[in-house]
Design an enzyme around this catalytic site. Structure first.
Site, PDB file in Angstrom:
ATOM      1  N   SER A 174      34.195  35.985  37.615  1.00  0.00           N
ATOM      2  CA  SER A 174      35.523  35.536  37.204  1.00  0.00           C
ATOM      3  C   SER A 174      35.888  34.217  37.896  1.00  0.00           C
ATOM      4  CB  SER A 174      36.566  36.628  37.468  1.00  0.00           C
ATOM      5  OG  SER A 174      37.774  36.329  36.826  1.00  0.00           O
ATOM      6  N   ASP A 270      35.245  37.927  26.067  1.00  0.00           N
ATOM      7  CA  ASP A 270      35.659  38.248  27.435  1.00  0.00           C
ATOM      8  C   ASP A 270      37.081  38.810  27.419  1.00  0.00           C
ATOM      9  OD1 ASP A 270      37.121  37.428  30.026  1.00  0.00           O
ATOM     10  OD2 ASP A 270      35.009  37.278  30.583  1.00  0.00           O
ATOM     11  N   HIS A 337      34.786  42.201  31.132  1.00  0.00           N
ATOM     12  CA  HIS A 337      34.969  41.056  32.024  1.00  0.00           C
ATOM     13  C   HIS A 337      34.234  41.345  33.328  1.00  0.00           C
ATOM     14  CE1 HIS A 337      36.835  37.500  33.707  1.00  0.00           C
ATOM     15  NE2 HIS A 337      37.316  38.188  34.723  1.00  0.00           N
TER      16      HIS A 337
END
Length: 396
Positions: A174, A270, A337
């Site tokens: 991330s 995502d 994610h």
């Protein structure tokens, strides 16, 4: 019927036991207290921290440095809120964290990297380790020093043996995945020329796309992050020499110029980007996207059409990297994610696959030059190995 149901429950139980075993590796925290003298501190002024599991056997001179994710703060108000949490203060961090997936020390769960020196760098600056503001306002006591934090931790690891690395990876998830892109070439420059050094970005390829209202929400947000943290001077000059610094927070404008080999693991759907770039709350005041964002299976045909267009934008933004022999791509169609830290998605009997290849195998083959890997999945819901996962984490 009873036997079938019992079999399904037993299969689920076995999977859960395997996952529990894979995620039972607790690793203690290390505070880099000497970094404070260099001004390399979290938002609240506390020392930076990481978790270190030492390598063994053939992996003793191999290093995996993984940067934690967790969104960003774009102004004093949001950074003050962050300062009160583990995302802005090492005082709030857990003393132990589980190492699983790419960080696992079990060969059966992590065949290529299990015996490396594995480090998880905690994220406490709010700008993907890029900020550096000298002045500290006494009224807020906010320290925007992410770039110093990154360097102080890398320097600390060099003294612990990484200076002799034969193999090294800078990875991240991330916001940490974005950081691994921004710092990739710098990481390479700090290690011996004889080392095999590569980078990996997991769910860090955030694209510059309009939201469902037609506004440039994420572009404006990133510009505010860069301005608040004074990040411009720590973004790749290959980008800032051509574009405004706010745009250089987007990987699509940075990644083509990265010289060090780098692998991108990302979903074209995502879940964080769908939630916060395509349909952020500000663009959906009546909450019509809530159910869809929670689970892609709940999306209406109209919403799916918009999401499929977002996928096309994502593919367009990343597909140019396919031409580079040193870059790898694993772009699946799972609604998820971050996939390298979770055993379920990294390497298991039920993990997502592209071309009958798991993420772990694709990354391992690419790192050791056994084979290249550049695959972009077909559109949702074509890939049965995704199991329609809906996993959300790391809020903005």
């Amino acid at each position: 019927m009873v036997n079938t149901t019992l079999g399904q429950w037993l299969s689920l139980l076995v999977r859960l036991l395997v996952l529990l075993k894979a995620e039972s590796n607790l690793v203690g925290i290390t505070y880099v207290k000497k970094a404070v003298a260099k001004g390399a501190v979290c938002l609240d002024g506390s020392p930076p921290a990481y978790h270190f599991s030492e390598g063994f056997a053939s992996g003793i001179n191999s290093w995996l440095v993984h940067l934690e994710g967790g969104g960003w703060c774009n102004n004093v108000t949001t950074c003050l809120d962050r300062k009160k949490t583990r995302r802005g203060s090492s005082k709030k961090m857990a003393k132990e964290v589980e190492f699983s997936g790419m960080l696992s020390n079990e060969q059966e769960f992590n065949p290529d990297f299990y015996n490396w020196n594995r480090i998880k760098v905690r994220y406490c600056d709010g700008a993907s380790f890029t900020g550096d503001v000298e002045a500290v306002d006494p009224a807020t006591n906010l320290h925007f020093r992410g770039a110093r934090v990154w360097l102080a931790i890398i320097e600390d690891l060099l003294t612990k043996g990484m200076k002799n690395a034969e193999n090294a990876i800078l990875s991240g998830c991330s916001a940490g995945g974005l950081a691994s892109i921004m710092h990739c070439d710098r990481f390479r420059s700090l290690l011996p020329l004889s080392s095999r050094v590569k980078c990996l970005s997991d769910a860090g390829y955030f694209i510059n796309a309009k939201d469902v209202s037609g506004a440039q929400h994420i572009e404006n947000f990133y510009s505010e992050v860069v301005a608040t943290h004074d990040s411009a001077k720590n973004l790749p000059p290959s980008c800032t020499s051509r574009l405004g610094p706010g745009l250089c927070f987007f990987p699509q404008y940075v990644a083509p110029q990265i010289q060090t080999p780098i692998f991108f693991v990302n979903s074209a759907y995502d879940s964080w980007q769908i939630n916060n770039i395509l349909a952020p709350g500000v663009a959906d005041p009546h909450g019509t996207w809530h159910s869809c964002k929670d689970d892609i299976k709940n999306c209406s045909p109209f919403q799916l059409e918009i999401i499929q267009d977002f996928r096309l934008q994502f593919v367009s933004a990343i597909s140019g990297l396919s031409d580079s022999p040193s870059k790898g791509l694993f772009v699946d169609s799972c609604y998820v994610h971050c996939q390298t830290e979770m055993q379920e998605t990294w390497f298991g009997d039920d993990s997502p696959e592209l071309g009958q290849t798991t993420i772990a195998k694709a990354v391992g083959d690419w790192f050791y030059d056994r084979s290249s890997f550049k695959k972009i999945d077909c559109p949702y819901p074509c890939n049965p190995t995704c199991h329609n996962m809906s996993i959300h984490s790391l809020p903005m």
